[in-house]
Design a protein around this motif. Structure first.
Motif, short mmCIF file in Angstrom:
data_model
loop_
_atom_site.label_atom_id
_atom_site.label_comp_id
_atom_site.label_asym_id
_atom_site.label_seq_id
_atom_site.Cartn_x
_atom_site.Cartn_y
_atom_site.Cartn_z
N ALA A 174 0.79 -1.22 0.00
CA ALA A 174 0.00 0.00 0.00
C ALA A 174 0.83 1.28 0.00
O ALA A 174 0.32 2.33 -0.39
N ASP A 175 2.08 1.23 0.42
CA ASP A 175 2.89 2.44 0.56
C ASP A 175 2.89 3.30 -0.69
O ASP A 175 2.69 4.51 -0.62
N GLU A 176 3.09 2.69 -1.85
CA GLU A 176 3.19 3.49 -3.07
C GLU A 176 1.88 4.20 -3.42
O GLU A 176 1.88 5.22 -4.09
N LEU A 177 0.75 3.69 -2.92
CA LEU A 177 -0.53 4.33 -3.20
C LEU A 177 -0.76 5.59 -2.37
O LEU A 177 -1.48 6.49 -2.79
N ILE A 178 -0.15 5.64 -1.20
CA ILE A 178 -0.45 6.75 -0.29
C ILE A 178 0.75 7.60 0.09
O ILE A 178 0.60 8.54 0.87
N GLU A 179 1.95 7.28 -0.46
CA GLU A 179 3.13 8.05 -0.06
C GLU A 179 2.96 9.52 -0.40
O GLU A 179 2.29 9.85 -1.38
N PRO A 180 3.46 10.41 0.42
CA PRO A 180 4.40 10.19 1.52
C PRO A 180 3.74 9.78 2.84
O PRO A 180 4.43 9.59 3.84
N ALA A 181 2.41 9.60 2.87
CA ALA A 181 1.77 9.09 4.09
C ALA A 181 2.25 7.66 4.33
O ALA A 181 2.77 7.00 3.42
N ARG A 182 2.04 7.18 5.55
CA ARG A 182 2.46 5.82 5.90
C ARG A 182 1.25 4.96 6.25
O ARG A 182 0.25 5.47 6.76
N VAL A 183 1.36 3.69 6.01
CA VAL A 183 0.32 2.74 6.40
C VAL A 183 0.47 2.49 7.89
O VAL A 183 1.54 2.15 8.38
N ALA A 184 -0.62 2.67 8.62
CA ALA A 184 -0.61 2.40 10.06
C ALA A 184 -0.77 0.91 10.30
O ALA A 184 -1.46 0.21 9.55
N GLY A 185 -0.16 0.43 11.35
CA GLY A 185 -0.29 -0.97 11.73
C GLY A 185 -1.65 -1.24 12.36
O GLY A 185 -2.33 -0.31 12.82
N ARG A 186 -2.04 -2.49 12.39
CA ARG A 186 -3.34 -2.89 12.92
C ARG A 186 -3.52 -2.44 14.37
O ARG A 186 -4.61 -2.07 14.79
N ASP A 187 -2.46 -2.46 15.15
CA ASP A 187 -2.56 -2.13 16.57
C ASP A 187 -2.50 -0.64 16.86
O ASP A 187 -2.47 -0.23 18.01
N SER A 188 -2.49 0.19 15.83
CA SER A 188 -2.44 1.64 16.01
C SER A 188 -3.78 2.24 16.40
O SER A 188 -3.86 3.41 16.76
#
Length: 127
Positions: A53-67
């Motif tokens: 998913a990173d390339e779809l939303i960069e420069p934002a980051r994918v949050a982990g499930r436990d976030s």
């Protein structure tokens, strides 16, 4: 304007895809090694491996499930108690509910295997 597709980031695609097929009875309309798209009425839900998913939303980051949760997806239902019973028959654990809310809805929430939160909502009489 209408929402066509919602992409949900998932850590483990096979059990999440199975959840959407078994619990919601959805058809997979596209699938490759890193994603599966299911059709939910006129809406498509793209289950995408979080690592892709990173390339779809960069420069934002994918949050982990436990976030913690950042989205609640709501499904209108006629009978919240009946739907909750059906969810439990599929092994789904409710996070809460059914609860009569002050805004005139009876709701219950549950999570998919990736931690995405879903809510069912029944309109109460007189609301």
């Amino acid at each position: 304007m209408k929402i066509e597709t919602i992409t949900l980031f998932v850590e483990d695609l096979p059990p999440t895809k199975k959840f959407y097929q078994d619990v919601f009875g959805l058809e997979v309309v596209f699938e490759d090694e890193v994603s599966a798209v299911v059709k939910f009425g006129d809406l498509m839900i793209n289950l995408l491996q979080a690592a892709e998913a990173d390339e779809l939303i960069e420069p934002a980051r994918v949050a982990g499930r436990d976030s913690g949760s950042r989205v609640l997806l709501t499904i209108a239902v006629e009978d919240a108690h009946a739907v909750c019973a059906e969810l439990q028959r599929h092994g789904v654990t409710l996070l809460n509910g059914p609860i009569d809310r002050p805004w005139g809805r009876r709701t219950a929430a549950f999570a998919d295997p990736a931690g995405n939160i879903w809510e069912i909502a029944q309109e109460l009489p007189g609301a």
